[in-house]
Design a protein around this motif. Structure first.
Motif: not given
Length: 157
Positions: A1, A3, A5-6, A8, A41, A43, A123-124
């Protein structure tokens, strides 16, 4: 994954009923824009209120955008202890449909909520927030996301 493309989510547990429909519509529009920008992604922290709204929005949009993933980052396994039965049922439905579930602590501890929030931010690349107060967990997470250099999308009504 990746970050980059993430995204939260962070927000208050209590959302005034009079703004809920407009907030839900705004959240859906923002998530659709993020998907168009390459975010894959998402969260969500599994709490009542904004976390639940965000998770359900991602799950609904996943039907038309199957490339997206809902990852629940949960503070502990007993997060729902003391919740009303209806809220637990809603939570369990989200839990069953999530693409992945991560527990940042096995059991409740004083810092487990903050640990969960920091994990999601760490992670975002983007943080979508509903935060109307300068104190509390959502305000802390939003401040942490700003310091970490995340793109912030504030959905206050």
């Amino acid at each position: 994954m990746n970050r980059l493309h993430t995204c939260c989510f962070t927000g208050h547990r209590d959302i005034p009923s009079e703004i809920l429909p407009a907030l839900a519509a705004k959240l859906e529009a923002v998530v659709l824009e993020l998907i168009a920008d390459g975010i894959r992604y998402f969260y969500a922290g599994g709490a009542l209120g904004f976390d639940t709204l965000a998770a359900e929005t991602v799950l609904r949009l996943r039907d038309q955008a199957p490339q997206i993933r809902l990852i629940l980052a949960l503070p502990c396994r007993e997060q729902t202890r003391g919740w009303p039965a209806m809220s637990v049922s809603r939570y369990e439905h989200i839990l069953r449909r999530a693409n992945e579930v991560i527990y940042t602590s096995e059991h409740y501890t004083r810092g487990c909520m903050q640990r969960r929030n920091r994990f999601m931010v760490d992670h975002s690349a983007v943080c979508v927030a509903y935060c109307t107060r300068a104190t509390g967990g959502s305000a802390y997470t939003l401040q942490y996301a700003r310091k970490a250099g995340l793109r912030i999308l504030l959905l206050n009504m």
